[in-house]
Scaffold this active site. Structure first.
Site, short mmCIF file in Angstrom:
data_model
loop_
_atom_site.label_atom_id
_atom_site.label_comp_id
_atom_site.label_asym_id
_atom_site.label_seq_id
_atom_site.Cartn_x
_atom_site.Cartn_y
_atom_site.Cartn_z
N TRP A 1 18.51 -3.13 -25.79
CA TRP A 1 19.96 -2.59 -25.20
C TRP A 1 20.65 -2.79 -27.48
O TRP A 1 20.70 -3.87 -27.65
CB TRP A 1 20.87 -3.68 -24.98
CG TRP A 1 22.32 -3.05 -24.94
CD1 TRP A 1 23.10 -3.77 -25.50
CD2 TRP A 1 22.99 -2.79 -23.42
NE1 TRP A 1 24.47 -2.46 -25.27
CE2 TRP A 1 23.64 -2.61 -24.07
CE3 TRP A 1 22.29 -2.32 -22.41
CZ2 TRP A 1 25.34 -1.85 -23.43
CZ3 TRP A 1 23.30 -0.95 -22.36
CH2 TRP A 1 25.43 -1.26 -22.03
N GLU A 2 21.09 -1.65 -27.71
CA GLU A 2 22.17 -1.94 -29.30
C GLU A 2 22.95 -1.72 -29.36
O GLU A 2 23.77 -0.71 -28.76
CB GLU A 2 20.95 -0.69 -29.63
CG GLU A 2 20.18 -1.40 -31.13
CD GLU A 2 20.73 -2.35 -32.34
OE1 GLU A 2 19.93 -3.19 -32.03
OE2 GLU A 2 21.40 -2.03 -32.33
N ASP B 1 15.56 -7.39 -26.16
CA ASP B 1 16.44 -8.04 -25.42
C ASP B 1 16.31 -9.04 -23.55
O ASP B 1 16.48 -9.37 -22.93
CB ASP B 1 17.44 -6.60 -25.47
CG ASP B 1 18.21 -6.59 -26.59
OD1 ASP B 1 17.43 -8.21 -27.01
OD2 ASP B 1 18.74 -5.99 -26.77
N GLU C 1 15.78 -12.16 -23.47
CA GLU C 1 15.11 -12.26 -24.48
C GLU C 1 13.59 -12.72 -24.64
O GLU C 1 13.61 -14.20 -25.10
CB GLU C 1 16.37 -14.12 -24.58
CG GLU C 1 17.85 -13.14 -24.71
CD GLU C 1 18.26 -13.80 -25.78
OE1 GLU C 1 18.52 -14.39 -27.00
OE2 GLU C 1 19.00 -12.55 -26.12
#
Lengths: 197, 197
Positions: A103-104, A89, A75
């Site tokens: 990361w989707e 991320d 983050e």
DNA sequence: TATGGATCCATA
DNA sequence: TATGGATCCATA
């Protein structure tokens, strides 16, 4: 979890041939391989209920592996010099440069924002490289409806390829379950990701 | 509804100075001006409940005006030659060329896809020009949470400006309520858009 | 308050 | 089945 496809969407300069990328790539691949389901299994087995599995725990498992086993930062708030869009991320510092990973697991439209963000970082020179991880269409079928998936994003690739980047790399990893089994539990929403590592 | 900002995000070639754009621009501005609330009012008055108003009816009102009063076509499936991402909200043919408009009332991430789609159309040469209409941050505060809004999209503008377009135009219209009044009803979800024309 | 996300809906 | 959307949640 297995990787069914890996592509270089953007590759300007030498990063793709660098030792840095070799290491980072290996860390990402290993972190993805560490995602299992159900807990204690040696592979990722999914209950094939259409759109029956939540996505949050899957991402958390991979993020924790990157952080705890490979020293990535999660983050990360990125400073793009001027007005900055929020966080990515996971990031890793390599030779004073930043590598970013997204990361989707959001909506497919969110995948557009994710790629836009990574490309903006390359354009601004704050990332030397970046990666996007997202499910294949096959895995998508069993996850929350409308989650980002490779096949649905692909028609837009030409835009990002047409952005005038001076130097930078953007790789895409497409992930998929290892096996299907109607007897394993579906992945619930809100489950702690640690349970999948 | 009023327009509080209008910008040219991409302008390569002569379209921005053309008579075609002058006409199209005027139609878009007039269609936006025709959106009122509550029904029968001469302006758009919103109930200032934070995230208390639905967005669907607002879009429908503008689309209907473009179609019925200016002859636009709605929900046009666009053929991008190869793999095609779906539809755009409204199109108008001008001198054998297509102009595309996207009205953004989806999630902010959906705004990224909308711009990506318009830019892809310019890149492929299927649109000569395109426009995006979306709420200002002020209006956003009273609409469904996380709706696309100008201020949140702006940090990404440099990406689209950096796409190698040979010719094409992309304009952005930022819309806002005309007045605030706690006594008008909130806009409900699912209300027929015709009620707002 | 700001931003990324997760979820389920509507319709062709 | 495929695609765009509308909504509300979580957290810093």
């Amino acid at each position: 979890m297995k990787i069914v496809k890996e592509i270089s969407l953007i590759s300007v300069g030498n990063f793709e041939e660098s030792r840095d990328w070799s290491i980072i790539r290996s860390e990402i691949r290993r972190a993805i391989a560490l995602i299992v389901h159900p807990r204690g299994e040696s592979s990722f087995i999914i209950n094939p209920t259409r759109h029956g599995n939540g996505v949050k725990p899957i991402k958390e498992a991979c993020m924790i592996a990157l952080r705890d086993q490979f020293g990535w930062r999660l983050e990360t708030r990125v400073n793009y010099a001027t007005k900055s869009p929020g966080k990515v991320d996971a990031t890793k510092v390599i030779d004073d440069y930043l590598f970013a990973l997204e990361w989707e697991t959001g909506n497919i439209s969110s995948s557009h924002r994710a790629v836009n963000k990574l490309v903006l970082g390359l354009l601004r020179g704050v990332f030397l490289g970046a990666a996007l991880v997202l499910p294949s269409r096959k895995l998508y079928a069993y996850l929350t409806d409308r989650i980002g998936n490779y096949e649905e994003l692909e028609p837009y690739f030409d835009i990002w390829k047409a952005v005038k980047i001076e130097e930078g790399f953007l790789g895409i990893f497409v992930i998929e379950h290892d096996q299907i089994d109607q007897n394993v539990p579906t992945i619930t929403k809100g489950t702690d990701g640690r349970a999948l590592v």
